[in-house]
Design a protein around this motif. Structure first.
Motif, PDB file in Angstrom:
ATOM      1  N   ASP A  50      -2.862  -0.036  -7.179  1.00  0.00           N
ATOM      2  CA  ASP A  50      -2.899  -0.761  -8.458  1.00  0.00           C
ATOM      3  C   ASP A  50      -3.623  -2.101  -8.306  1.00  0.00           C
ATOM      4  N   LEU A  51      -3.394  -2.748  -7.164  1.00  0.00           N
ATOM      5  CA  LEU A  51      -4.052  -4.041  -6.917  1.00  0.00           C
ATOM      6  C   LEU A  51      -5.570  -3.881  -6.860  1.00  0.00           C
ATOM      7  N   ALA A  74       6.976  -6.973   1.914  1.00  0.00           N
ATOM      8  CA  ALA A  74       6.510  -7.384   3.246  1.00  0.00           C
ATOM      9  C   ALA A  74       5.317  -6.529   3.669  1.00  0.00           C
ATOM     10  N   GLN A  75       5.369  -5.230   3.360  1.00  0.00           N
ATOM     11  CA  GLN A  75       4.256  -4.347   3.739  1.00  0.00           C
ATOM     12  C   GLN A  75       3.013  -4.629   2.890  1.00  0.00           C
ATOM     13  N   VAL A  76       3.223  -4.934   1.619  1.00  0.00           N
ATOM     14  CA  VAL A  76       2.078  -5.272   0.759  1.00  0.00           C
ATOM     15  C   VAL A  76       1.388  -6.529   1.306  1.00  0.00           C
ATOM     16  N   ALA A  77       2.200  -7.542   1.672  1.00  0.00           N
ATOM     17  CA  ALA A  77       1.624  -8.787   2.211  1.00  0.00           C
ATOM     18  C   ALA A  77       0.865  -8.495   3.506  1.00  0.00           C
ATOM     19  N   ARG A  78       1.470  -7.701   4.379  1.00  0.00           N
ATOM     20  CA  ARG A  78       0.813  -7.376   5.661  1.00  0.00           C
ATOM     21  C   ARG A  78      -0.527  -6.675   5.417  1.00  0.00           C
ATOM     22  N   THR A 107       5.548   3.041  -0.336  1.00  0.00           N
ATOM     23  CA  THR A 107       5.485   2.486  -1.695  1.00  0.00           C
ATOM     24  C   THR A 107       4.402   1.410  -1.786  1.00  0.00           C
ATOM     25  N   ALA A 108       4.193   0.703  -0.665  1.00  0.00           N
ATOM     26  CA  ALA A 108       3.133  -0.324  -0.637  1.00  0.00           C
ATOM     27  C   ALA A 108       1.769   0.304  -0.906  1.00  0.00           C
ATOM     28  N   SER A 109       1.585   1.552  -0.488  1.00  0.00           N
ATOM     29  CA  SER A 109       0.313   2.242  -0.733  1.00  0.00           C
ATOM     30  C   SER A 109       0.027   2.299  -2.241  1.00  0.00           C
TER      31      SER A 109
END
Ligand code: HSE
Length: 331
Positions: free
Chosen positions: A319-320, A19-23, A312-314
């Motif tokens: 990587d993205l 959810a945090q990655v998407a945000r 963890t989204a950081s």
């Protein structure tokens, strides 16, 4: 000058990290485009239940239950479902289609890392998993790239936050193991099956990944000696304190040379006594740290949040960005 490209990003899983990655992908679209030279278009989020509650409000039209379809045609697939299957099959499909893959899936990388790395290599795709070990802490890339010209001799890691939290509470606040575990559970540090934490399985998976990268060899998770913290008593913690030590669940990987000169790697997870003067003794609460010893660089320590959605989204976003830059550079 390289051309601007739009890249299709497929997200598999929308738990606390997903959810945090998407945000962040949606909110930082322009900034990420400026940094990468690519438009990172979140084309869909595959979930089991579209109506499940989420940590973040996200556009409903992004959600799908058809992960297989979503993976087809993606330039970058971000796998945050966890578990072995269907994650493994979806990642293989993505790699076979030429997509780069970013994952935080420690269990999968520990068990099938070599298979997935081979699949990526065959098509020239990139498989990255900075978030699989020690959450936000950059440790995979430093081991793989920054220290690539050095000889690492030993890696000592506090790589499981919940057990560190439990042992730390027992040591500093005199909590019983049961009380400390209850609070760790309330804080969301434990795995769905807490046995994975307290019996050292989670740390052993991370030890496998660290050992394999640090020593450029396959270290299967079955080869990691594992002992958890369930046998540790308050009396043992007290005795350690009186002796100027502290008990920490350590993941240790080191290069060993046998008497006949053959070299090998020892990887083990166990509650170890460490001197209170050692930097790892100051790693409190649910924090993680990885202490690296190498021939040229000497001692290095990487410290920070080992878990948590935004933290963890950081690592996933890093990587993205790296995958996006590679796509742009490759044309
Ligand atoms: N249960 C894990 C821990 C979560 O306690 O560190 C992060 O991998």
């Amino acid at each position: 000058m390289t051309a601007y490209r739009d890249l299709r990003v497929a997200l598999l899983g929308c738990g606390s990290v997903g959810a945090q990655v998407a945000r962040l992908l949606l909110e930082q679209r322009e900034e990420l485009a400026a940094r990468t030279g690519a438009g990172l278009q979140l084309v869909g989020i595959a979930v089991r239940n579209i109506d499940a509650p989420r940590d973040v409000e996200l556009p409903r039209e992004l959600f799908t239950t058809d992960a297989e379809q979503l993976v087809l045609g993606a330039d970058i697939v971000v796998e945050l479902m966890g578990g072995i299957e269907p994650a493994r099959g979806l990642i293989l499909r993505a790699l076979e289609g030429g997509a780069d893959v970013v994952t935080a899936n420690k269990a999968l990388i520990a068990a099938h890392g070599p298979e997935l790395a081979d699949a990526a290599e065959q098509v020239g795709a990139q498989l990255s998993y900075e978030a699989a070990v020690a959450g936000a802490i950059p440790i995979i890339r430093p081991l793989r790239e920054s220290l690539a010209g050095d000889h690492i001799t030993r890696v000592l890691g506090i790589v499981n936050g919940s057990t560190n939290y439990i042992l730390d509470r027992m040591d500093r606040f005199g909590d019983s193991a049961e009380d400390a575990m209850r609070v760790a559970s309330e804080l969301g540090y434990l795995e769905a099956d807490p046995t994975l934490d307290v019996e050292g399985y989670d740390a052993a998976q991370k030890a496998t990944i660290l050992a394999s990268i640090a020593f450029h060899t396959e270290v299967p998770v079955e080869a990691v000696y594992r002992e958890g913290i369930t046998g540790i008593t308050s009396a043992q913690i007290e005795a350690a304190r009186h002796a100027g030590s502290v008990i920490k669940l350590l993941a240790i990987a080191e290069r060993l040379t046998a008497a006949d000169g053959t070299e090998g790697v020892s990887a083990r997870v166990y509650p170890a006594l460490i001197d209170r003067d050692h930097p790892l003794a100051a790693v409190h609460g649910g924090k993680n740290a990885v202490f690296v010893e190498s021939e040229a660089a000497g001692e290095l320590m990487f410290y920070g949040a080992g878990a948590g959605g935004i933290e963890t989204a950081s690592a996933v976003l890093g990587d993205l960005v790296s995958a996006a830059r590679r796509h742009v550079a490759g044309g």
